[in-house]
Write an enzyme that holds these catalytic residues in place. Structure first.
Site, PDB file in Angstrom:
ATOM      1  N   SER A 101       0.857  -1.184   0.000  1.00 30.38           N
ATOM      2  CA  SER A 101       0.000   0.000   0.000  1.00 30.38           C
ATOM      3  C   SER A 101       0.886   1.224   0.000  1.00 30.38           C
ATOM      4  CB  SER A 101      -0.890  -0.007   1.253  1.00 30.38           C
ATOM      5  OG  SER A 101      -1.509   1.250   1.461  1.00 30.38           O
ATOM      6  N   TYR A 114      -2.883   0.038  10.441  1.00 29.81           N
ATOM      7  CA  TYR A 114      -2.859  -0.550   9.102  1.00 29.81           C
ATOM      8  C   TYR A 114      -1.525  -0.270   8.421  1.00 29.81           C
ATOM      9  CZ  TYR A 114      -4.168  -1.374   4.221  1.00 29.81           C
ATOM     10  OH  TYR A 114      -4.205  -1.819   2.926  1.00 29.81           O
TER      11      TYR A 114
END
Length: 231
Positions: A101, A114
């Site tokens: 990501s 996250y």
């Protein structure tokens, strides 16, 4: 997830690809699922499983962070190790594609849990890349920016399952406002889908693949600024 299998199988049939595409369920936390697919014959493995728990890192219950690491890092690594061993034993020069990501190379308010898992995946990917070089197995990463799939919005919602104005110093109203700013500008997902198909389907490519270009530029600016940031 089984309803998703049904929907995807129906779509595959509509495209007339049922003889070329197999759709099954794989929960990386379910040993039975992993056993069911262990005999499949493939040479490209895309590690994409992820969940998200969010909220200010200074106060989020650590158990929620641990749960996120269990899925995003430990279970993914365990399955990846299993794939790698199968390839090494068979002499297969396979390819591991780890979907990280933009959060693997920067952070944002409330998304720390996250982002921490994705930072861990970046270290795992880079280490595997170098370790596996003698085997012929290659490793790549894909780092999507912020896309309007619903995932980002839903993981932001998780903060309000535990955030309590009577107990936490971060106020719910302030956290909602910060998330609203972060989530206001998201890209259309088809762009990222097309890019992933291109990367995964190519015989050759770069190790790191950040998309879109705006996100790549943002990451470079943030990383460069860290070298001169004062405390």
């Amino acid at each position: 997830m089984w309803p998703q299998v049904t929907e995807l199988r129906r779509h595959i049939e509509e495209l007339g690809l049922q003889d070329r595409v197999t759709v099954d369920k794989l929960d990386v936390l379910d040993a039975r699922d992993i056993a069911a697919v262990s005999d499949w014959d493939f040479d490209t493995f895309v590690s994409n499983a992820a969940i998200g728990e969010c909220g200010p890192l200074a106060e989020i219950p650590v158990e929620l962070v641990r749960r996120t690491f269990e899925t995003n890092v430990f279970a993914n690594l365990e399955l990846t190790q299993r794939v790698i061993r199968t390839w090494v034993d068979a002499g297969t020069a396979g390819r591991v594609v780890i979907v990280s990501s933009m959060g693997g190379m920067l952070t944002a308010f409330g998304l720390g849990p996250y982002c921490a898992t994705k930072h861990a995946l970046e270290a795992i990917a880079a280490t595997l890349r170098d370790e596996l070089a003698p085997t012929g197995i290659t490793v790549q990463t894909i780092n999507p920016g912020a896309y309007l799939t619903g995932f980002n919005d839903r993981i932001a919602d998780t903060a309000f399952r535990w955030l309590d104005d009577a107990a936490n110093f971060n106020r719910s109203e302030d956290v909602r406002a910060r998330f609203a700013d972060i989530l206001a500008d998201q890209f259309e997902p088809q762009d990222m889908i097309d890019k992933m198909v291109e990367i995964i389907g190519s015989e050759q490519g770069t190790y790191r693949n950040v998309w879109p270009p705006e996100t790549e530029q943002l990451i470079k600016e943030v990383q460069q600024a860290a070298w001169t940031r004062k405390v």
